[in-house]
Write an enzyme that holds these catalytic residues in place. Sequence first.
Site, PDB file in Angstrom:
ATOM      1  N   ALA A  16     -25.059  -3.591  25.899  1.00  0.00           N
ATOM      2  CA  ALA A  16     -25.134  -2.757  27.088  1.00  0.00           C
ATOM      3  C   ALA A  16     -26.597  -2.425  27.337  1.00  0.00           C
ATOM      4  O   ALA A  16     -27.379  -2.386  26.404  1.00  0.00           O
ATOM      5  CB  ALA A  16     -24.331  -1.489  26.872  1.00  0.00           C
ATOM      6  N   THR A  17     -26.932  -2.202  28.580  1.00  0.00           N
ATOM      7  CA  THR A  17     -28.353  -2.104  28.885  1.00  0.00           C
ATOM      8  C   THR A  17     -28.832  -0.748  29.400  1.00  0.00           C
ATOM      9  O   THR A  17     -28.935   0.158  28.612  1.00  0.00           O
ATOM     10  CB  THR A  17     -28.777  -3.272  29.783  1.00  0.00           C
ATOM     11  OG1 THR A  17     -27.795  -3.422  30.798  1.00  0.00           O
ATOM     12  CG2 THR A  17     -28.853  -4.539  28.980  1.00  0.00           C
ATOM     13  N   THR A  18     -29.120  -0.586  30.706  1.00  0.00           N
ATOM     14  CA  THR A  18     -29.961   0.550  31.091  1.00  0.00           C
ATOM     15  C   THR A  18     -29.197   1.830  31.445  1.00  0.00           C
ATOM     16  O   THR A  18     -28.227   1.779  32.201  1.00  0.00           O
ATOM     17  CB  THR A  18     -30.840   0.143  32.300  1.00  0.00           C
ATOM     18  OG1 THR A  18     -31.441  -1.104  31.982  1.00  0.00           O
ATOM     19  CG2 THR A  18     -31.895   1.176  32.576  1.00  0.00           C
ATOM     20  N   ALA A  61     -31.101  -8.317  32.151  1.00  0.00           N
ATOM     21  CA  ALA A  61     -29.917  -7.785  31.467  1.00  0.00           C
ATOM     22  C   ALA A  61     -29.343  -6.566  32.155  1.00  0.00           C
ATOM     23  O   ALA A  61     -28.321  -6.040  31.735  1.00  0.00           O
ATOM     24  CB  ALA A  61     -30.272  -7.444  30.015  1.00  0.00           C
TER      25      ALA A  61
END
Lengths: 237, 274
Positions: free
Chosen positions: B49-51, B224
């Site tokens: 999972a990213t931001t 991403a």
Amino acid sequence: MTMPFYVSPEQLMKDRADYARKGIARGRSVVLVAYADGIAFATENPSRALHKISEIYDRIGFAAVGKYNEFENLRVAGVRYADLKGYSYDRSDVNARGLANAYAQTLGTVFTTESKPLEVELVVAEVGADAAADQIYRLSYDGSVTDVHDHVVMGGRADELGAVVAEGWTPGLGLGDALALAVRALGWSEEGGEPRAIAPAQLEVAVLDRTRPRRTFRRVGGTELAGLLGTDDGEVR
Amino acid sequence: MSDERSARLPHAFTTPGSSSFLDFVSSHAPHLLPGRRDGDFAAPAVPHATTIVALQVDGGVVMAGDRRATAGSMIAHREIEKVFPADELSAVGIAGTAGIAIELVRMFQLELEHYEKIEGTLLSLEGKANRLSTMIRGNLGLAMQGLAVVPLFAGYDVARATGRIFSYDVTGGRYEERDHHSVGSGSVFARGALKKLWRPGLSPADGVRVAVEALYDAADDDSATGGPDAVRRIWPVVASVTAAGYVRVADDDLDPVVAAILADRADRLGGPRA
């Protein structure tokens, strides 16, 4: 030859049951009443912190009479049981029946194997999607379980107060009417006179409200309770 | 022992003392703990999972996360949710290994609820932040093998009547952030946007706009991080936490915000001027 230490099993169980019953009868009663949107709990309890009515899980509530330290211990065990089950499986898999069974086994084992039975009586209630799906289990000190419907009274004068609630209860009661009925039963006088007035501050009231999302348990107190009981001056008639 | 054979609740359930679900599970059923895996292995390409961004607004905080999970260079999921209510008055967002992070959030939510039910009172915001810290520290072994989880925690502090934001490192280090913060692969770009767009006393509605702008900038430069997907109508998860509690901003309410951002960016690619 005499056997001075022989006590018949009947006598042993009867002594234990009498002992437990006496302990339970000393406490004030707890009344459970089903109403249109859920299940209401009420008891006379001036303490703000030492509860007799508690949340176990999303749709499950707990009420107890008897010795505080003993039912508090069972309450914590119930919260742990429910949270562990919900964590291992899913929140929707936690139900009152499983919890009632776990409590029944615990109470029953203590009653038969330990020197002193637990002086408690419990109710485990689960609110369903509609009134027909509500589940209420009443557990005695000896581990016996009763599946009750609509309303139940526990404590010292359970039979007497239960009759008062049974007489006044009808399906689809509003919350205010349900609580008024419960409070009338709690203040019922033995001599058949006017019910004793109980100030809202002396009451511990909570509901399992099926209209709430996820966690349905909610405590009702203060001005909300006074408003529901329809008394501006804080006295219940 | 008769107790071992009987069907009564095990002693771990009736032992008094702890209000922590984590401690209870650690002693009674340690195999259920998040990240408790045996063996030495190299981390495979699992979803990440990213931001996540969080910012203080007037009377609380706003937290937002994009919807993309990646496995290596592939998109693993288009609409993963990475911002969760920790309880009524706090939110937790996750960056890092998705599987472990989601398990950790579940445990964290339960830890707070369990404490509340047993004690009959809410943990302080600092107390919640410290519990999360303990859980991250428990995952350090896996983090060293490449399966790190880095959450962002924000909530409403009842005692101070203000929103507060806490960030973490993989060792469980807990740092309180001033004004705003972001974590995850796109956090560098999001933080740049937050620095320019954030101002004191932002209203919650403006805070939502700033959060989505920051995520847009992150998605613009980080492969991403997913931007708003206007074709599938997948918007970021945006939540506000104020004294009134955790509220997720509905997709219908995000429609005009996203539409305005897309229209403005068509005129000026860099977004609004600070």
